[in-house]
Design an enzyme around this catalytic site. Sequence first.
Site, PDB file in Angstrom:
ATOM      1  CG  HIS A 158      -1.804   1.063   1.307  1.00 22.82           C
ATOM      2  ND1 HIS A 158      -2.348   1.903   2.537  1.00 22.82           N
ATOM      3  CD2 HIS A 158      -2.299   1.913   0.249  1.00 22.82           C
ATOM      4  CE1 HIS A 158      -3.179   2.829   2.276  1.00 22.82           C
ATOM      5  NE2 HIS A 158      -3.243   2.903   0.961  1.00 22.82           N
ATOM      6  CB  ILE A 189      -8.227   8.351   0.878  1.00 23.77           C
ATOM      7  CG1 ILE A 189      -8.493   8.213   2.417  1.00 23.77           C
ATOM      8  CG2 ILE A 189      -8.507   7.067   0.513  1.00 23.77           C
ATOM      9  CD1 ILE A 189      -8.323   9.550   3.172  1.00 23.77           C
ATOM     10  CG  HIS A 235      -0.149   6.259  -0.405  1.00 27.44           C
ATOM     11  ND1 HIS A 235      -0.687   7.327  -0.238  1.00 27.44           N
ATOM     12  CD2 HIS A 235      -0.852   5.103  -0.371  1.00 27.44           C
ATOM     13  CE1 HIS A 235      -1.959   6.972   0.227  1.00 27.44           C
ATOM     14  NE2 HIS A 235      -2.162   5.571  -0.013  1.00 27.44           N
ATOM     15  CG  HIS A 253      -4.517   3.722  -3.972  1.00 27.76           C
ATOM     16  ND1 HIS A 253      -5.837   4.383  -3.629  1.00 27.76           N
ATOM     17  CD2 HIS A 253      -3.720   3.760  -2.631  1.00 27.76           C
ATOM     18  CE1 HIS A 253      -5.459   4.887  -2.383  1.00 27.76           C
ATOM     19  NE2 HIS A 253      -4.368   4.503  -1.617  1.00 27.76           N
ATOM     20  CG  ASN A 273      -6.977   2.885   0.555  1.00 28.73           C
ATOM     21  OD1 ASN A 273      -6.231   3.136   1.425  1.00 28.73           O
ATOM     22  ND2 ASN A 273      -8.165   3.698   0.300  1.00 28.73           N
TER      23      ASN A 273
END
Length: 917
Positions: free
Chosen positions: A575, A917, A580, A767, A771
């Site tokens: 993740h 997010i 990110h 993602h 997520n």
Amino acid sequence: MFVASPVKTNFNGVSLGRSPAFPALPRRRTHRVPISRQVRAVISREEKAVDQEESGKSTNKPVINSSPFPWQRSKYTGSKTVTAFVKIRKKIKEKLTERFEHQLELLMKAIGQGMLIQLVSEEIDPDTGKGRRSLETPVLGLPKAVKDPRYLEFTADFTVPFNFGKPGAILVTNLLSTEICLSEIIIKDSSDTILFPGHTWIHSRIDNPQARIIFRSQPCLPSETPDGIKELREKDLVSVRGDGKGERKPHERIYDYDVYNDLGDPRKKERVRPVLGVPETPYPRRCRTGRPLVSKDPPCESRGKEKEEFYVPRDEVFEEIKRDTFRAGRFKALFHNLVPSISAALSNLDIPFTCFSDIDNLYKSNIVLGHTEPKDTGLGGFIGGFMNGILNVTETLLKYDTPAVIKWDRFAWLRDNEFGRQALAGVNPVNIELLKELPIRSKLDPALYGPQESVLTEEVIAREVEHYGTTIEKALEEKRLFLVDYHDMLLPFVEKINSIKEDPRKTYASRTIFYYSKNGALRPLAIELSLPPTPESENKFVYTHGHDATTHWIWKLAKAHVCSNDAGVHQLVNHWLRTHAAMEPYIIATNRQLSTMHPVYKLLHPHMRYTLEINARARKSLINGGGIIESCFTPGKYAMELSSAAYKSMWRFDMEGLPADLIRRGMAEEDSSAECGVKLVIDDYPYAADGLLIWKAIKDLVESYVKHFYSDPKSITSDLELHAWWDEIKNKGHYDKKDEPWWPKLNTTQDLSQILTNMIWIASGQHAAINFGQYPFGGYVPNRPTLLRKLIPQETDPDYEMFMRNPQYSFLSSLPTQLQATKVMAVQETLSTHSPDEEYLIELREVQRHWFQDEEVVKYFNKFSEELVKIEKTINERNKDKKLKNRTGAGMPPYELLLPTSPHGVTGRGIPNSISI
């Protein structure tokens, strides 16, 4: 004809006068045409030439002809009126002082003291050698009403000579003391409409005297840039790069690189953390903030005050709706953690779970198996109504929604089938790989970590597959054996993790072997849990599912340790690192090296939204020293070191695309006849099957788009901005990997398409898949504990007798404490929440319509959105197919993480354009 005159303004008592662009000529007084609340400005020296010619004719005097006025040597056919429609976005919520300021700003704008705009032609002014420019023109008048109440629209009328040329850029100066959010400017005349997309914050002239440059929507390669705006194109890029010095200010749009030296605080012994992005701990680069250093060895940045925000470039900051949604999540978390926090404070202990009802009580109305009515105290009248209200408000604020994994089947998490299913259709379906050969071997140094051969031997596996009526040879041949292997990633950290004194936790390095049965179920066969070797023992333990009570509970504990490892690897590697952190350098390089006019910039722009801000917030309170990840996940204070080690050993850009990753893990084989060029080894692999549909749609869009703008085979190699962008990603953004041989070349349209498809997939589909299932799967602590506080008791351990007497208590007391659990649940709920202003992949054509007026390009985005509509229908049909055991079954939540659409909230579905997010 309009008389040329300088524009004069007065702002905050300071006279802002601009002289004419040329010397004034003697002339007879002429009648002035009333302005009639319109703004009319001389656009260039040519405009004044027209004025002079007509004035000369009216007085029968010869027109002065001298070298300072070369335009008089040309013929002109008159002028035309051009109207600029300027759309400004209002703040959604305003304090009383802000409302007053807003009204004052409206007044300032109405009298021309708010904003100046200046047109720049695509054509060269032969006198200056630059694009023809107008005088700066104030935007006047009260705003017009528009359909969307969030916006205000102003207009400005220009009179320009016919041969001014097409405006290619607009220079915008904000005279107010506060920033302005410019949505767009539309230039219209009788024959043409030109869009200048903004979606940007215009800084106050007080903060920066330089005007902002806004280019028209038509994308163009550097070589195709009109001569009149070439210099502005480069100037705009230089303005966002900065010089690598000083602390960044909130109003700035500076994109630069830095290492992760902002996670710890060397002034506090317990908060010292290594810098990431150095040879010992390689890592992708983050956006530089320039905060002052609090130490030079290691060089660590100040973390600022508790409530102080980290700098991100102004256009990357959350909009009001997103910010309010994020704050609401934190507010909910505060209430959700209230009871455990009070209990821990009163008892001076962090209380463990002692029975399953302790966990059930965390959720609204306990486990929700059907529609529920508000709670009723049974009291009547005002007192009864008041008490009922208190109970229901308490239910809403203090308790969590029931996670999907137990919403319809409270005991699903206990079953081996569900444990296996989540490896294919859970929140972390990206670590399972095909077991191709035996024995399984480690790549770690045997001198430090013991024998390389796994204790999951052929004999152990053969004994387990016999229960399915097959042999180990046949199982390997039929590709029915699979592996989730965290041994080499975790073993170097196990001793350090198990030695943590504050918030102690215990862990192993794990391997899990699965068998894919003929009826379509993936079941765990055996688990290996390893500790660092000692002179007396290898410390490797094998667990299988037994049939007596003792081995049954031991098997549950072994699976819990695997889930704990899986939760940590998921959060820190799959993740955070692979989406990110890896995406941040792409965003920085895109803004630094690609003009907003560049077609690649325009393609990537929706997929960069909010990522820098959410990453900055994560460094502030999630992955920082003492943050949520450290306190509540297995690796503790070694969390980011583990993430760095994973980056060093396994991250490769060329393997981050879905097909390449599936092939690397043996979960798919190359097959040119298959739609995506690969054939899945397990057809009922929901993440991969649905993901390949999304991947293919993205790939088709990107290929069409790239071919449209790079029709000339040589245009790729000649695009200097593009190559500067790719070089910077490799050599600055991922500096620690710059010398790796696997970086893709960038010579052809196919190369570029593959690179861009990878990036868009990571930001969107990948993602979303890893997520938005965090709360649906992790919100029930026993299903995915983020840490365990005890090792599995051995017969010689003091705890073994307690385990034999009360195995349920031993299991529950191994889980995170109540406070740790509710902290994680609150974070998972926030991270799984779609904001009301979310922009989804399926809506890309709506998002991109502001950037493109090219009908062919618009068709590509329309086709893409239509394809996603079909994909959503296909996924829904798959989720109803009873033959697909990993998607449908009694009490089983369907696999919806890659459904393109979603309402806002915690839904377990929906693919946003970006990592927001």
